[in-house]
Design a protein around this motif. Sequence first.
Motif, mmCIF file in Angstrom:
data_model
loop_
_atom_site.group_PDB
_atom_site.id
_atom_site.type_symbol
_atom_site.label_atom_id
_atom_site.label_comp_id
_atom_site.label_asym_id
_atom_site.label_seq_id
_atom_site.Cartn_x
_atom_site.Cartn_y
_atom_site.Cartn_z
ATOM 1 N N ASP A 95 -11.958 19.632 50.244
ATOM 2 C CA ASP A 95 -11.442 20.193 49.201
ATOM 3 C C ASP A 95 -11.514 19.306 48.155
ATOM 4 O O ASP A 95 -11.916 19.677 46.847
ATOM 5 N N ALA A 96 -11.159 18.154 47.980
ATOM 6 C CA ALA A 96 -11.389 16.924 47.343
ATOM 7 C C ALA A 96 -12.701 16.843 46.702
ATOM 8 O O ALA A 96 -12.895 16.940 45.556
ATOM 9 N N ASN A 108 -15.146 12.041 51.314
ATOM 10 C CA ASN A 108 -15.272 10.930 50.307
ATOM 11 C C ASN A 108 -15.046 9.718 50.916
ATOM 12 O O ASN A 108 -14.530 8.714 50.062
ATOM 13 N N LYS A 124 -14.984 19.236 46.922
ATOM 14 C CA LYS A 124 -15.443 20.418 46.105
ATOM 15 C C LYS A 124 -14.856 20.187 44.791
ATOM 16 O O LYS A 124 -15.606 20.784 43.866
ATOM 17 N N LYS A 125 -13.607 19.902 44.747
ATOM 18 C CA LYS A 125 -13.001 19.761 43.499
ATOM 19 C C LYS A 125 -13.918 19.121 42.189
ATOM 20 O O LYS A 125 -14.279 19.586 41.204
ATOM 21 N N ILE A 126 -14.427 17.784 42.852
ATOM 22 C CA ILE A 126 -15.057 17.065 41.929
ATOM 23 C C ILE A 126 -16.559 17.583 41.679
ATOM 24 O O ILE A 126 -16.976 17.711 40.365
ATOM 25 N N HIS A 160 -23.264 21.435 44.770
ATOM 26 C CA HIS A 160 -22.647 22.338 43.867
ATOM 27 C C HIS A 160 -22.926 23.591 44.033
ATOM 28 O O HIS A 160 -21.937 24.646 44.412
ATOM 29 N N MET A 180 -17.360 20.734 41.929
ATOM 30 C CA MET A 180 -17.508 21.862 41.092
ATOM 31 C C MET A 180 -17.234 21.552 39.677
ATOM 32 O O MET A 180 -17.717 22.277 38.791
ATOM 33 N N ALA A 181 -16.372 20.518 39.460
ATOM 34 C CA ALA A 181 -15.853 20.363 38.103
ATOM 35 C C ALA A 181 -17.243 19.444 37.165
ATOM 36 O O ALA A 181 -17.541 19.850 36.043
#
Lengths: 227, 270, 741
Positions: free
Chosen positions: C298-299, C588, C301-303, C277, C305-306
């Motif tokens: 991107d996927a 992933n 990163k999304k997880i 992160h 970051m969230a």
Amino acid sequence: MSHSSDPVSPEGNESPAATSDTESKDGAVIILFFIIGLAASMVVGWVVFPTLLYSKKYQPVSFNHTLHVKEVENGCQSCHFLRKDGTFSGIPTLNSCKSCHESVQGETEEEARFVSQYVDRNREVPWLIYSRQPDCVFFSHAAHIVTAKMDCVTCHGHIGESDRSPVYEVNRITGYSRNIWGKSIAGIKHNSWDRMKMDDCSACHVRENVRQTSVQTEKGGCFVCHK
Amino acid sequence: MKHVDSKAKKYGMVIDLDKCTGCGTCMVACMAENNVPFKKDETDKRLSITWMRVFKLTNGKPYPDNEICYLPRPCQHCEGQHTGHSPCVSVCPATATDYDSETGIVSQIYTRCFGCRYCMGACPYHARYFNWWDPVWPGEMEKYLNPDVSPRMRGVVEKCSFCYHRAQLAMEKAHVEGRKELKEKEYQTACTQACPAGAIVFGDLNNPEHEVHQVAQPDPHHHGRPKNPNAFRLLERLGTNTKVYYLSSREWVRRAGDNYLDSEGSASHE
Amino acid sequence: MKVDRRSFLAFGVGGAAGTALSPLPWKLTDDLSIWSQRWPWVPIPKDGEIRYETSTCTLCPGGCGIAVRMIGERPVKIEGRKDHPVNQGGVCLRGAAGLQYLYGPSRVRTPLKRVGKRGQGQWARISWEAALSELAGKLKALRNDGHPEGLACITGKDRGTVAALLKRFMTAFGTPNYFGPATSTHALETAVRTMTGQEGPVGFDLEHSDLVLSFGSGLLDGWGSPVRVFKAVSHRIERHAEVIQVDSRMSNTAARADRWIAINPGTEGVLALGMAHVIIAKSLYNQQFINQFAAGFDAFKKIVMADFTPDAVAGITGAAPGVIAELAEKFSQAKRPVALCGRGRGMVPGALSESMAVVALNALVGGINQDGGLRLLPDPAYISWPEPVMDPVALKGNQAPRLDGAGDHPVFSPATPNRFFDQLRENAARTPAILMVAEANPLYTLRDTQAVEKTLKQIPYLVSFSSFMDETARQADLILPNHMFLERFEDVPSPAGFSRPFIGLSRPVVAASYNTRHIGDTLIDLARRLKGSIAAAFRWTNYETCLKETLGRKWDGMLKNGYWMNTAASPVSWNTLFKTRSGRFEFNGEDMAAPPWKSIHVAAAGDSSAFPLVFVPYDSIRLASGSVGNAPFMTKTVPDTVLIKEEIVVEINRETAGRYHLAEGKKATLATPRGQVTVRVHLSDRIMPGLVAMPTGLGHTAYDDFLAGKGVNVNQLIGPAKDPLSGYDAAWGIRAKITKA
């Protein structure tokens, strides 16, 4: 010594002469007994004791050194050599013997027995080692042969000139060979090879001034000859 | 002591505690090399014969500031304030333990020892061990015994010999090669050779070309006290003049090495 | 002449004088003193010529080269091989104690057939002929009944020709029930496979790394190839490299690391994602790698970051947010950083996503196939036998569902013994008729020992190939003892974690001491007895010819050097490295139903109110925790803060101990949802509060008196926890309570 119990005590009326005669006779008897005791114990100490102390063993095969020394090129070192790493090979293994004795070479009974009992069955000969030292002893053949330039005879005598294996006498108390203490039961030494005890090693080391570096004894350091 | 063929050696060791991982390989290599016996239960450490033992020191601080340091301890081969005045050698009534001024090694001859254990009492490092029982090698383990070290019997004291039999073997090779001196790495103790972390260095402290000398920098005017600021010896103040030097970059470890009074520091060991 | 007292005395005095003048007293004194030093029962080791034989140690997956000192034909000591690329001269304490295994009392010396009840230890010594014909008879019967799938096999090794022969035997026989080991190496390899498409061993270039970040890997506790790792860690001082250890307890590794980060056990993967992160948020990642060679970033990163903000991660791991950020910065700014995974020795796998998180972290900094980083090694793939031809019985048998109920997932179809036993417990009808166990000791190494034992007892016929009388062998109906490693040939491919393509060769340095046989020869013989297509699949005359043929051109060199190493191979560059369908690094994983990051934290089983503490097993280099237990010398080095007489000592934080009124060295009762044992406690300042730590490798019930009955087996107290993603056992610990006894 109490007189009352003495069977020849002058309680009776013996004449002084008789007394002195008895005394001198007694003295002779005493001396005689003393001599008998002395002689008997000397016989025990010098003759009976060594006979009892050592038991006799015979080598599994009687070995003719004279014959072998003639056959080989390099004297003792043909069979008893220093390995490359400096350790001593000791008594040859069956493999070395095999290089000549794969089959019977000569006419002796001993050799025939050796071949049939050991070579054919591929069994090591359980040689008895006359000069076997206790396990706590470290002896470097390399140091003595190479550096000190000593020859084999100095310690091992003329074994190389024997035509049969001597009787192996084993001390019943210590379990070591008689050669360590020497043939003379009194420990008297005429030749350098007569005894192989620690004192003999030490005497030579003192004489030759070999690592006289022990703090405790101011003589040889322990780890020179011990492990 | 008259005969000096070459300059006398002073075999010694430097153990880098920054590198020691406490794995215990030195202990096992030593046991395997020196025919050290073992028993079913070895958890009573006073009775557990370990010529080389790895101790664990701690800085004594609470979680999470606690730190530890492993400290392997062979026999320290003390020289004392004058040659050979080692604590053990000076008390042995049997001449079973001796100091060799040529090598600096404290020897122990088992057949000579009669088991009075005076030396054990005298040794400040607990480096000596008594054979309370005859050694037993279960199964067929007798087969792996090393012929270069004689097995001990009940009733005698034993300790680290700096694997002197290895020097004897190395000397044999030197003799046949016509040399009178050993090369630096020719004679190494079993622990030095085995250490997977390379934490132990062994050699002649008297020889400026040897790594041990260069690392420890023994000061001849102060009974060999190390000049390397990171180096220390165990219980230096007792004047035992040991030949095992330790290196640590941590001050508390260096202090612990000489900490024998409770009032003098907080470091403890377990 | 009268013999009176006086003359008698004279005789005595004369005798005394004569004796003194004879050698008797002096010689006798001397002899008696020598006698007093002679203890005939103390052995005198036989002397002889010294030489060295080289081989490869197989006591652990490390694959170190060893030099065995021989006196004549007698091995007397194992030392490290100086000229061996893996260990370069060092040895570990287990290797150094190796000869104790060779000659120890727990060797199985001849084939044994059970005569008493199971596990009673009553055996009949039988000949190899009798043993093999009995087993062949049973196996034939299985096939005659048309159910070859009733044969199952558990093995502790799944690389090399021995494992391949076992697998081949199972296939030719007609059963899919072959269960290899499940270790963290496998979890890591599966992770790498799904992320990179690369099959094969994974290495770590520790020698060149300037920052080693270890997520619980016991670098100094037996992880990887121990000697090599020890050297790399110790020599970091000269290289000015740094080691950071993440661990809930100050292991030896943590103690010698430059920095110890204490986090809650089982949360290593979460910490890795927390670092990811920060690296992503601060754009500290390797732009070139991410942009050109990665997919799914991107996927990911999304997880990340969230769900993995420093605060959230701090909440789970117990590491402060600042520490997480600092670690992330340090890791991404190092020149040649590497992150490692596999807890302790790495013998227990964890959640697959944990390994994936660590691989992702390495990928973020571009640390794949770079100097000092994670290395994907080409599979040496030297075993290229033709597929065995199956007869109809075998074909049908191989179609049968696997006994562990594993499916056919394209990435991982884990055949793990823990799942096999789980399934058996749930459905007794799945019990195989015959179970063969080779180089494994499931009765000791699998979690929940009691349950495994109960299940194992259901199996009608158990065959062990063990060289030692271990826990599993003791329950067997038939033992066909394998040679011990110093007595046999074997290929030892890919030492754990080694960074180069490598195959070691283990070879006999000593003739077999007992009536044992190489397992390869046993299998070839068995196949021959089974005739038909099975015999046809095993055409080799013996194992040695099989090995020689398999290694082909490598054989001569290996005989000479003791190993084969591809020194020329440089790491494949990113352009051609990735064999995924996208040709890129898949953040992933490929073929995942969903991104794997949700299941990254497997919680400890148990109710936290009944069991307020967390029990964590820990590995130590001084205790062998695998299928073969400690040698006596190793146990001798175990400190008295670990074992006191027969009692195991657990480590507990001093403060936590205070809460439960526990005092140093005192007895306590330790309970987990799986079991309860009596222990002694050691109050420690080197473990996080709330934990109870117990060493692995103790609590053997088999082997000899030098090991059996000492301490507790951690597996008695832990049950398997299935990783939902992979099916691997992910039980790193369990909840526990401790009370004063």
